[in-house]
Design a protein around this motif. Structure first.
Motif, PDB file in Angstrom:
ATOM      1  N   ASP A 187       0.830  -1.211   0.000  1.00 57.53           N
ATOM      2  CA  ASP A 187       0.000   0.000   0.000  1.00 57.53           C
ATOM      3  C   ASP A 187       0.863   1.259   0.000  1.00 57.53           C
ATOM      4  O   ASP A 187       0.551   2.239  -0.690  1.00 57.53           O
ATOM      5  CB  ASP A 187      -0.917   0.013   1.229  1.00 57.53           C
ATOM      6  N   ALA A 228       2.246   1.618  -3.451  1.00 54.87           N
ATOM      7  CA  ALA A 228       1.201   1.972  -4.409  1.00 54.87           C
ATOM      8  C   ALA A 228       0.805   3.437  -4.270  1.00 54.87           C
ATOM      9  O   ALA A 228       0.611   4.132  -5.268  1.00 54.87           O
ATOM     10  CB  ALA A 228      -0.013   1.069  -4.213  1.00 54.87           C
ATOM     11  N   ARG A 229       0.692   3.910  -3.024  1.00 51.31           N
ATOM     12  CA  ARG A 229       0.313   5.311  -2.823  1.00 51.31           C
ATOM     13  C   ARG A 229       1.435   6.250  -3.268  1.00 51.31           C
ATOM     14  O   ARG A 229       1.172   7.331  -3.791  1.00 51.31           O
ATOM     15  CB  ARG A 229      -0.059   5.544  -1.364  1.00 51.31           C
ATOM     16  N   ALA A 246       1.157   6.337  -6.935  1.00 46.43           N
ATOM     17  CA  ALA A 246       0.004   7.147  -7.326  1.00 46.43           C
ATOM     18  C   ALA A 246       0.304   8.635  -7.172  1.00 46.43           C
ATOM     19  O   ALA A 246      -0.068   9.453  -8.019  1.00 46.43           O
ATOM     20  CB  ALA A 246      -1.211   6.751  -6.494  1.00 46.43           C
ATOM     21  N   ASP A 284      -9.959   1.204  -2.715  1.00 51.09           N
ATOM     22  CA  ASP A 284      -9.161   2.425  -2.695  1.00 51.09           C
ATOM     23  C   ASP A 284      -8.980   2.877  -4.142  1.00 51.09           C
ATOM     24  O   ASP A 284      -8.124   2.354  -4.862  1.00 51.09           O
ATOM     25  CB  ASP A 284      -7.795   2.149  -2.041  1.00 51.09           C
ATOM     26  N   SER A 335      -7.674   5.457  -5.430  1.00 51.76           N
ATOM     27  CA  SER A 335      -6.424   6.144  -5.760  1.00 51.76           C
ATOM     28  C   SER A 335      -5.344   5.175  -6.220  1.00 51.76           C
ATOM     29  O   SER A 335      -4.468   5.539  -7.004  1.00 51.76           O
ATOM     30  CB  SER A 335      -5.925   6.940  -4.547  1.00 51.76           C
ATOM     31  N   ILE A 336      -5.404   3.925  -5.736  1.00 56.10           N
ATOM     32  CA  ILE A 336      -4.401   2.924  -6.143  1.00 56.10           C
ATOM     33  C   ILE A 336      -5.052   1.736  -6.845  1.00 56.10           C
ATOM     34  O   ILE A 336      -4.369   0.779  -7.205  1.00 56.10           O
ATOM     35  CB  ILE A 336      -3.572   2.426  -4.942  1.00 56.10           C
ATOM     36  N   ARG A 346      -7.111  -0.600  -5.710  1.00 59.26           N
ATOM     37  CA  ARG A 346      -7.030  -1.869  -4.971  1.00 59.26           C
ATOM     38  C   ARG A 346      -8.355  -2.173  -4.286  1.00 59.26           C
ATOM     39  O   ARG A 346      -8.894  -1.351  -3.549  1.00 59.26           O
ATOM     40  CB  ARG A 346      -5.902  -1.814  -3.944  1.00 59.26           C
ATOM     41  N   GLN A 358      -6.196  -6.226  -7.840  1.00 54.26           N
ATOM     42  CA  GLN A 358      -5.692  -5.013  -8.459  1.00 54.26           C
ATOM     43  C   GLN A 358      -6.619  -4.681  -9.616  1.00 54.26           C
ATOM     44  O   GLN A 358      -6.821  -5.506 -10.514  1.00 54.26           O
ATOM     45  CB  GLN A 358      -4.256  -5.188  -8.952  1.00 54.26           C
TER      46      GLN A 358
END
Length: 524
Positions: free
Chosen positions: A265, A268-269, A272, A450, A452-453, A455, A515
């Protein structure tokens, strides 16, 4: 020397078994406690009761495991007496609840010690089988109803036929050594009379065998259990027309999954955020380039209009000269015609000069460029939370699969948290959350997305009957379904979800992490 664990046995054997339980210590358990507890929900006591007019006599008992709706798998030797004694009936006592059920043998295979019992009116959690082979040293747990424990607790017949939790004992796999009759799993989990027909499960609570018999210690000899292997069970169930739930994924601890999830996470963030930063930088560069181009265009237009004004003025002068020449020759028509042309060209030259663009005109072009940079295509890249269809693939590196299928999934996402136009999620920091309490399935799932990523995560909790009933009561208290943007209704949903989550264990039994990507146009 071997012994089968069912029904009444001589006092000598009972004493030997009790001594065995007292002298042999099970190895420390490393299995996930919540997974073994969840597996225990599918384990039942199989009781044999003889009827004689108005009287009933307890003949013996074993264990069984629910393998399909209304179907319990046990050992053939547990129900053997029912084949020859018509006055013996089968009682199925679940581990929880308040009711017991009657059963009837519908498939019987003494060659590999398996039998299938039909149970009417029972809705019990179904066990999941591990499709792989247990390896030497793997941690396993035997779940069942050992009679020695019943006797040690001084239980009466009324106690025994009442729903109660099964007993769990731990050990390790000691090889896939087969008996002479059928394929078995050899293990060290302690067994006793009554364990027959109960499952042997791995650390994720998946069935790896069905306990059948064990060795009896003579002096200081070690004791072992033998479980009918899943190879034998799969063939038996297939012939009986039963499609059992199966899982082939490796068993991983939730601690391992949580650690991997946190790292993934964070990465990934960060990725992003970098994409958003790159998109903003590209947008700014596009605006600057557009501004420069606009300035060049304005200068070019200004110079062209000034040149045109000068040309018109020159033509006006020429026309004026022709008018004066005509006047000197007394040509009135020529004088008027060229005089009018000179006046018109002079006015046109002045108008073109006055209408030339000013140096502040690039502001309008800059605004157009900004709007273009923030158009639909660029916004879709910079703001992945936008509405649209999502295609999702399971990320096995972040998932702990114990009971569910692992195929790809898809859904329609709306930026206000509505999924597929009917299920409302609630915003919780970066994620959107929905707690689902099904009416039929004995599980509670907490689903998170989420945007934004990209997921999507499903945490599955295989809870006990009491927890499930309380959660359903809280769910029913909402008395609404579908999507909404009403702040009050969203607050009520968030509060109800928080109350349900407070009932759940600290960790789920299963976690599926997907994903997701925006579906291309034309894809489902």
């Amino acid at each position: 020397m071997t012994a089968c664990f069912h029904g009444p046995r001589s006092r000598l054997i009972a004493a030997l078994l009790l001594s065995f339980l007292m002298l042999v210590r099970a190895p420390s358990a490393h299995a996930e406690v919540q997974d073994i507890a969840a597996a225990s929900r599918s384990v039942v006591r199989v009781a044999l009761v003889a009827t004689d007019g108005d009287n009933a006599y307890f003949v013996g008992h074993g264990s069984g495991v629910v393998v399909a709706p209304g179907r319990v798998l046990t050992n053939a030797h547990v129900v053997e007496l029912t084949r020859s004694e018509p006055n013996i009936v089968i009682g199925i006592i679940p581990p929880q609840g308040k009711k017991s059920f009657g059963g009837k043998v519908i498939a019987y295979s003494p060659g590999n010690d398996l039998a299938l019992i039909a149970v009417d009116g029972a809705s019990l959690p179904i066990a999941t089988f591990f499709t792989g082979s247990p390896q030497d040293g793997d941690q396993v747990t035997a779940i069942g109803y050992p009679g020695s424990v019943d006797r040690a607790q001084g239980m009466s017949l009324e106690d025994i036929i009442r729903p109660m939790a099964p007993v769990r004992t731990s050990g390790t796999v000691s090889g896939g050594r087969a008996s002479k009759q059928f394929d078995t799993v050899l293990h060290t989990a302690p067994l006793a009379s009554g364990n027959s027909g109960g499952p042997l499960v791995d650390q994720c609570g998946r069935v790896v065998g069905l306990n059948s018999f064990g060795s009896l210690s003579e002096g200081s000899d070690a004791e072992y259990g033998f479980a009918v292997s899943n190879r034998e069970i799969a063939s038996f169930l297939r012939q009986a027309g039963i499609q059992a739930a199966r899982s082939s994924e490796a068993c991983r601890s939730m601690d391992e999954i949580e650690a991997a999830q946190e790292i993934a996470d964070e990465r990934a963030r960060a990725a992003a955020a970098k994409r958003a930063s790159d998109a903003e930088m590209a947008r700014r560069e596009q605006v600057i380039a557009a501004r420069a181009q606009a300035q060049q265009d304005v200068i070019a237009r200004r110079e062209n209009m000034m040149a045109l004004s000068a040309l018109l003025l020159a033509l006006a002068v020429a026309a004026g000269g022709m008018a004066m020449l005509g006047q000197s020759k007394g040509d009135v028509t020529r004088t008027r015609r060229f005089g009018a042309a000179a006046g018109f060209l002079t006015l046109a030259a002045i108008a073109v000069f006055l209408l030339r663009p000013g140096f502040d005109s690039p502001n309008d072009a800059e605004g157009d460029a900004t709007n273009e940079a923030a158009g639909p295509d660029n916004m879709a890249e910079a703001a992945p939370a936008a509405s649209g269809d999502r295609l999702c693939k399971l990320d096995t590196s972040l998932s702990r699969v114990t009971v569910s299928e692992t195929q790809d999934m898809s859904f329609n996402w709306r930026a206000d948290g509505c999924v597929n136009g009917q299920t409302q999620y609630v915003r919780a920091q970066e994620q959107w959350v929905r707690v689902l309490v099904p009416t039929d399935d004995a599980a509670i799932s907490v689903r998170r997305f989420d945007p934004s990523i990209g997921r999507y995560r499903t945490d599955q909790y295989l809870v006990d009957a009491e927890t499930l009933e309380n959660a359903r009561t809280m769910r029913d208290g909402l008395a609404r379904s579908g999507c909404t943007t009403d702040p009050q209704k969203l607050a009520e949903l968030a509060a109800a979800q928080a109350d349900i989550q407070a009932l759940l264990p600290a960790q789920p039994n299963e976690r599926l992490v997907y994903q997701c990507q925006a579906a291309a146009r034309g894809e489902p």
